[in-house]
Design a protein around this motif. Structure first.
Motif, PDB file in Angstrom:
ATOM      1  N   HIS A 164       1.173  -1.006  -0.201  1.00 23.07           N
ATOM      2  CA  HIS A 164      -0.238  -0.282   0.087  1.00 23.07           C
ATOM      3  C   HIS A 164       0.951   1.218   0.329  1.00 23.07           C
ATOM      4  CE1 HIS A 164      -3.926   2.771   0.632  1.00 23.07           C
ATOM      5  NE2 HIS A 164      -2.748   2.964   2.004  1.00 23.07           N
ATOM      6  N   GLN A 168       1.117   4.174  -2.948  1.00 21.38           N
ATOM      7  CA  GLN A 168       1.048   5.338  -3.044  1.00 21.38           C
ATOM      8  C   GLN A 168       1.909   6.682  -3.235  1.00 21.38           C
ATOM      9  OE1 GLN A 168      -1.821   6.761  -2.365  1.00 21.38           O
ATOM     10  NE2 GLN A 168      -2.188   6.609   0.013  1.00 21.38           N
ATOM     11  N   SER A 171       2.502   7.317  -6.873  1.00 26.00           N
ATOM     12  CA  SER A 171       1.538   8.510  -7.500  1.00 26.00           C
ATOM     13  C   SER A 171       2.654   9.194  -7.187  1.00 26.00           C
ATOM     14  CB  SER A 171       0.548   8.278  -6.444  1.00 26.00           C
ATOM     15  OG  SER A 171       0.913   8.579  -5.146  1.00 26.00           O
ATOM     16  N   SER A 230      -3.728   1.722   7.752  1.00 21.64           N
ATOM     17  CA  SER A 230      -3.801   1.752   5.948  1.00 21.64           C
ATOM     18  C   SER A 230      -3.936   3.934   5.954  1.00 21.64           C
ATOM     19  CB  SER A 230      -3.579   1.204   5.188  1.00 21.64           C
ATOM     20  OG  SER A 230      -5.447   1.300   5.458  1.00 21.64           O
ATOM     21  N   THR A 231      -4.316   3.531   7.008  1.00 18.60           N
ATOM     22  CA  THR A 231      -5.585   4.776   6.771  1.00 18.60           C
ATOM     23  C   THR A 231      -4.224   6.058   7.607  1.00 18.60           C
ATOM     24  OG1 THR A 231      -6.322   4.758   8.697  1.00 18.60           O
ATOM     25  CG2 THR A 231      -7.442   4.697   7.096  1.00 18.60           C
ATOM     26  N   ASP A 234      -1.975   6.611   4.135  1.00 19.99           N
ATOM     27  CA  ASP A 234      -2.383   7.665   3.684  1.00 19.99           C
ATOM     28  C   ASP A 234      -1.901   9.142   3.816  1.00 19.99           C
ATOM     29  OD1 ASP A 234      -3.308   5.502   1.775  1.00 19.99           O
ATOM     30  OD2 ASP A 234      -5.688   5.869   2.715  1.00 19.99           O
ATOM     31  N   TRP A 235      -2.410   9.282   5.267  1.00 20.60           N
ATOM     32  CA  TRP A 235      -2.635  10.837   5.911  1.00 20.60           C
ATOM     33  C   TRP A 235      -1.037  11.658   6.010  1.00 20.60           C
ATOM     34  CZ3 TRP A 235       0.809  12.637   9.915  1.00 20.60           C
ATOM     35  CH2 TRP A 235       0.483  13.968   9.892  1.00 20.60           C
ATOM     36  N   ILE A 237       1.200  10.321   3.566  1.00 19.18           N
ATOM     37  CA  ILE A 237       1.223  10.617   2.023  1.00 19.18           C
ATOM     38  C   ILE A 237       0.720  12.237   1.599  1.00 19.18           C
ATOM     39  CG2 ILE A 237       1.799   9.585  -0.057  1.00 19.18           C
ATOM     40  CD1 ILE A 237       3.273   8.140   1.443  1.00 19.18           C
ATOM     41  N   GLU A 238       0.135  12.525   2.003  1.00 13.71           N
ATOM     42  CA  GLU A 238      -0.879  13.034   1.824  1.00 13.71           C
ATOM     43  C   GLU A 238       0.100  14.622   2.881  1.00 13.71           C
ATOM     44  OE1 GLU A 238      -3.555  14.484   0.389  1.00 13.71           O
ATOM     45  OE2 GLU A 238      -3.852  12.485  -0.316  1.00 13.71           O
TER      46      GLU A 238
END
Length: 246
Positions: A164, A168, A171, A230-231, A234-235, A237-238
């Motif tokens: 995952h 990310q 991208s 995973s969340t 994601d945070w 990477i943001e």
């Protein structure tokens, strides 16, 4: 140079060869060679993953020449890359493991040299010691860490979440990132010089609540805890996207 200049004089007897070059390593072994010491994946180098088959070639060269294969798994070991040890990725077993960092569970300093009795048995009780060696609390924590890894749960988490994380990071290629290298929950991210240095990006991420480590000028290393969700990836990477966008 940054890691070596000013830290000498160094112990003699060490020959350095290009990382990932099995032929160069084997050519450097002679009748006076006692051991080969490598990181299965280079940490301070920026999460440098050697070519497929390199570790097997190192094992074969060491066995053929009767020298010890010593794997520095202080950063790569204990579940970080999706296997218990990074050497496991190629089904290789070294003669000695160097362990630390995660062995202390993130709460207490602890390191260890691990090997078979026929290797470590050359040192007898009373012949070698250290001031804090065998600390009962540290030993209890280390034993618990080993027990927790026995089920394979954390290795599987690192493997799945690492995929995952890699997706990310991919991208971001071309958008402030020039290259990535990922092994489980461990990533080296090369920053476009137009964005800034690795240190500058690391400091901006720190201000946004994300802790990474810069190395070699343009690289940042990400090593999230094996219990991350995973969340949360994601945070993080943001936050990196925001920093890269300036």
């Amino acid at each position: 140079p940054q890691a070596r200049d000013g830290f000498g004089p160094y112990a003699g007897g060490f020959t350095m060869v290009p990382y990932g070059d099995a032929a160069a390593l084997e050519a450097a072994i002679d009748e006076n060679t006692a051991a080969v010491l490598i990181e299965p994946i280079q940490g301070e180098g920026g999460v440098i993953i050697p070519p497929e088959g390199y570790l097997r070639a190192v094992r074969e060269a060491c066995t053929a020449n009767n020298v010890l294969f010593v794997a520095d798994e202080i950063q790569s070991g204990l579940g970080r890359v999706g296997t218990t040890f990074a050497c496991d990725r190629e089904g290789v077993v070294p003669d000695l493991y160097l362990l630390g960092k995660a062995l202390g569970g993130g709460i207490i300093p602890l390191s260890a040299v691990v090997g078979d009795r026929d290797v470590l048995g050359v040192i007898h009780p009373g012949e070698h010691g250290s001031t804090f060696g065998g600390n009962p609390l540290a030993a209890a924590v280390g034993t618990t860490v080993v027990e927790m890894l026995a089920s394979g749960e954390f290795q599987q988490r690192a493997l799945a979440l690492g995929e995952h994380l890699q997706a990310q990071l991919e991208s971001l290629l071309g958008s402030g990132v020039t290259a990535i290298r990922v092994a489980g929950l461990w990533a080296g991210v090369d920053i476009d010089p137009a964005v800034g240095t690795g240190r500058e990006v690391a400091e901006k991420l720190l201000a946004r609540g994300v802790l990474v480590k810069d190395t070699h000028g343009q690289t940042i290393r990400m090593a999230p805890p094996l219990v991350i969700r995973s969340t949360e990836i994601d945070w993080a990477i943001e936050q990196l996207k925001v920093v890269l966008a300036g």
